[in-house]
Design a protein around this motif. Structure first.
Motif, PDB file in Angstrom:
ATOM      1  N   THR A  38      29.224 -38.454 -25.375  1.00  0.00           N
ATOM      2  CA  THR A  38      29.183 -37.575 -24.225  1.00  0.00           C
ATOM      3  C   THR A  38      29.966 -36.311 -24.537  1.00  0.00           C
ATOM      4  OG1 THR A  38      29.055 -39.492 -22.757  1.00  0.00           O
ATOM      5  CG2 THR A  38      29.667 -37.397 -21.750  1.00  0.00           C
ATOM      6  N   LEU A  39      29.324 -35.167 -24.351  1.00  0.00           N
ATOM      7  CA  LEU A  39      29.950 -33.883 -24.620  1.00  0.00           C
ATOM      8  C   LEU A  39      30.741 -33.415 -23.405  1.00  0.00           C
ATOM      9  CD1 LEU A  39      26.917 -32.232 -26.418  1.00  0.00           C
ATOM     10  CD2 LEU A  39      28.786 -33.556 -27.412  1.00  0.00           C
ATOM     11  N   LYS A  40      31.468 -32.306 -23.561  1.00  0.00           N
ATOM     12  CA  LYS A  40      32.323 -31.782 -22.482  1.00  0.00           C
ATOM     13  C   LYS A  40      31.548 -31.485 -21.205  1.00  0.00           C
ATOM     14  CE  LYS A  40      35.664 -29.785 -25.629  1.00  0.00           C
ATOM     15  NZ  LYS A  40      36.261 -28.545 -26.149  1.00  0.00           N
ATOM     16  N   ASN A  41      30.307 -31.059 -21.321  1.00  0.00           N
ATOM     17  CA  ASN A  41      29.494 -30.728 -20.148  1.00  0.00           C
ATOM     18  C   ASN A  41      28.734 -31.939 -19.593  1.00  0.00           C
ATOM     19  OD1 ASN A  41      27.619 -31.080 -22.147  1.00  0.00           O
ATOM     20  ND2 ASN A  41      26.645 -29.085 -21.894  1.00  0.00           N
ATOM     21  N   ASP A  42      29.159 -33.153 -19.957  1.00  0.00           N
ATOM     22  CA  ASP A  42      28.555 -34.422 -19.546  1.00  0.00           C
ATOM     23  C   ASP A  42      27.152 -34.639 -20.103  1.00  0.00           C
ATOM     24  OD1 ASP A  42      30.804 -35.317 -18.184  1.00  0.00           O
ATOM     25  OD2 ASP A  42      30.182 -34.378 -16.296  1.00  0.00           O
ATOM     26  N   LYS A  43      26.721 -33.807 -21.013  1.00  0.00           N
ATOM     27  CA  LYS A  43      25.443 -34.012 -21.713  1.00  0.00           C
ATOM     28  C   LYS A  43      25.644 -35.138 -22.718  1.00  0.00           C
ATOM     29  CE  LYS A  43      21.404 -32.048 -23.142  1.00  0.00           C
ATOM     30  NZ  LYS A  43      20.244 -32.477 -22.438  1.00  0.00           N
ATOM     31  N   GLN A  44      24.641 -36.022 -22.837  1.00  0.00           N
ATOM     32  CA  GLN A  44      24.744 -37.153 -23.745  1.00  0.00           C
ATOM     33  C   GLN A  44      23.780 -36.995 -24.915  1.00  0.00           C
ATOM     34  OE1 GLN A  44      24.191 -40.430 -20.940  1.00  0.00           O
ATOM     35  NE2 GLN A  44      26.344 -40.962 -21.295  1.00  0.00           N
ATOM     36  N   VAL A  45      24.232 -37.429 -26.085  1.00  0.00           N
ATOM     37  CA  VAL A  45      23.422 -37.391 -27.291  1.00  0.00           C
ATOM     38  C   VAL A  45      23.526 -38.748 -27.976  1.00  0.00           C
ATOM     39  CG1 VAL A  45      25.305 -36.386 -28.667  1.00  0.00           C
ATOM     40  CG2 VAL A  45      22.937 -36.168 -29.449  1.00  0.00           C
ATOM     41  N   VAL A  46      22.401 -39.221 -28.504  1.00  0.00           N
ATOM     42  CA  VAL A  46      22.376 -40.472 -29.258  1.00  0.00           C
ATOM     43  C   VAL A  46      22.456 -40.110 -30.733  1.00  0.00           C
ATOM     44  CG1 VAL A  46      21.046 -42.536 -29.809  1.00  0.00           C
ATOM     45  CG2 VAL A  46      20.993 -41.601 -27.483  1.00  0.00           C
ATOM     46  N   ASN A  47      23.454 -40.660 -31.431  1.00  0.00           N
ATOM     47  CA  ASN A  47      23.637 -40.404 -32.857  1.00  0.00           C
ATOM     48  C   ASN A  47      23.416 -41.688 -33.644  1.00  0.00           C
ATOM     49  OD1 ASN A  47      24.413 -37.608 -32.734  1.00  0.00           O
ATOM     50  ND2 ASN A  47      26.338 -38.291 -31.862  1.00  0.00           N
ATOM     51  N   PHE A  48      22.695 -41.566 -34.763  1.00  0.00           N
ATOM     52  CA  PHE A  48      22.452 -42.693 -35.643  1.00  0.00           C
ATOM     53  C   PHE A  48      22.133 -42.141 -37.030  1.00  0.00           C
ATOM     54  CE2 PHE A  48      18.607 -41.491 -33.512  1.00  0.00           C
ATOM     55  CZ  PHE A  48      17.589 -41.593 -34.437  1.00  0.00           C
ATOM     56  N   SER A  49      22.163 -43.003 -38.019  1.00  0.00           N
ATOM     57  CA  SER A  49      21.909 -42.600 -39.389  1.00  0.00           C
ATOM     58  C   SER A  49      20.693 -43.347 -39.928  1.00  0.00           C
ATOM     59  CB  SER A  49      23.139 -42.915 -40.249  1.00  0.00           C
ATOM     60  OG  SER A  49      22.908 -42.569 -41.579  1.00  0.00           O
ATOM     61  N   VAL A  50      19.880 -42.653 -40.715  1.00  0.00           N
ATOM     62  CA  VAL A  50      18.673 -43.237 -41.287  1.00  0.00           C
ATOM     63  C   VAL A  50      18.711 -43.065 -42.809  1.00  0.00           C
ATOM     64  CG1 VAL A  50      16.157 -42.985 -41.442  1.00  0.00           C
ATOM     65  CG2 VAL A  50      17.274 -42.868 -39.231  1.00  0.00           C
ATOM     66  N   ALA A  51      18.344 -44.130 -43.518  1.00  0.00           N
ATOM     67  CA  ALA A  51      18.240 -44.091 -44.979  1.00  0.00           C
ATOM     68  C   ALA A  51      16.769 -44.120 -45.371  1.00  0.00           C
ATOM     69  CB  ALA A  51      18.962 -45.284 -45.599  1.00  0.00           C
ATOM     70  N   ILE A  52      16.395 -43.229 -46.282  1.00  0.00           N
ATOM     71  CA  ILE A  52      15.027 -43.158 -46.773  1.00  0.00           C
ATOM     72  C   ILE A  52      15.054 -43.446 -48.269  1.00  0.00           C
ATOM     73  CG2 ILE A  52      13.018 -41.681 -47.104  1.00  0.00           C
ATOM     74  CD1 ILE A  52      14.030 -40.075 -44.668  1.00  0.00           C
ATOM     75  N   ASN A  53      14.355 -44.490 -48.683  1.00  0.00           N
ATOM     76  CA  ASN A  53      14.289 -44.868 -50.090  1.00  0.00           C
ATOM     77  C   ASN A  53      13.062 -44.237 -50.736  1.00  0.00           C
ATOM     78  OD1 ASN A  53      16.603 -46.542 -50.017  1.00  0.00           O
ATOM     79  ND2 ASN A  53      15.384 -48.134 -49.053  1.00  0.00           N
ATOM     80  N   ASP A  54      13.252 -43.770 -51.950  1.00  0.00           N
ATOM     81  CA  ASP A  54      12.171 -43.153 -52.702  1.00  0.00           C
ATOM     82  C   ASP A  54      12.366 -43.511 -54.167  1.00  0.00           C
ATOM     83  OD1 ASP A  54       9.923 -41.643 -53.216  1.00  0.00           O
ATOM     84  OD2 ASP A  54      10.970 -39.726 -53.175  1.00  0.00           O
ATOM     85  N   SER A  55      11.318 -43.431 -54.942  1.00  0.00           N
ATOM     86  CA  SER A  55      11.437 -43.671 -56.378  1.00  0.00           C
ATOM     87  C   SER A  55      10.460 -42.770 -57.117  1.00  0.00           C
ATOM     88  CB  SER A  55      11.164 -45.139 -56.714  1.00  0.00           C
ATOM     89  OG  SER A  55       9.835 -45.476 -56.406  1.00  0.00           O
TER      90      SER A  55
END
Length: 131
Positions: free
Chosen positions: A15-32
């Motif tokens: 939750t940011l100062k202005n009460d706006k909410q953001v969803v944070n996550f991390s994604v891994a992409i495998n390549d070869s």
């Protein structure tokens, strides 16, 4: 831009100062790919992702889930507390499609781009459509 990868840890709502909410996550992409010597080289790219439309999507973004994201990529650089230069890739997503593999795999293949401020359950997606 579209990317497909696995979530590396459960999503968090900030939750940011202005009460706006953001969803944070991390994604891994495998390549070869094969190098000049013909050897197979494995490569993993990590994106720090953010989703601003609805915080409810965080409930289903669990570690190990396979997701397809639509949005825009950017990069960032900063100096860490140890004085070393750091960098990272960011992905600001506007559309999330869960393909399964996480804790809540029973809700796979539900697009979440149209979520507003309500949670989506499996039974809500089974409504009869007029077409």
């Amino acid at each position: 831009m579209n990317i497909i990868g696995r979530i590396t840890k459960n999503a968090e709502i900030n939750t940011l100062k202005n009460d706006k909410q953001v969803v944070n996550f991390s994604v891994a992409i495998n390549d070869s790919y094969k190098n000049k010597q013909g050897e197979r080289v494995e490569q993993t790219t990590y994106y720090n992702c953010s989703y601003w439309i609805s915080p409810n999507v965080a409930k289903i973004l669990n570690k190990g889930a396979l997701v397809e994201l639509t949005g825009r990529a950017s990069s960032s650089a900063w100096i860490g507390k140890d004085g070393e230069i750091r960098s990272g890739l960011n992905f600001h997503t506007s559309n999330i499609k869960l393909h399964g593999g996480g804790k809540n795999s029973e809700v796979e293949d539900i697009p979440f781009s149209k979520l507003k401020k309500t949670a989506v359950t499996q039974e809500e997606t089974d409504d009869d459509l007029p077409f």
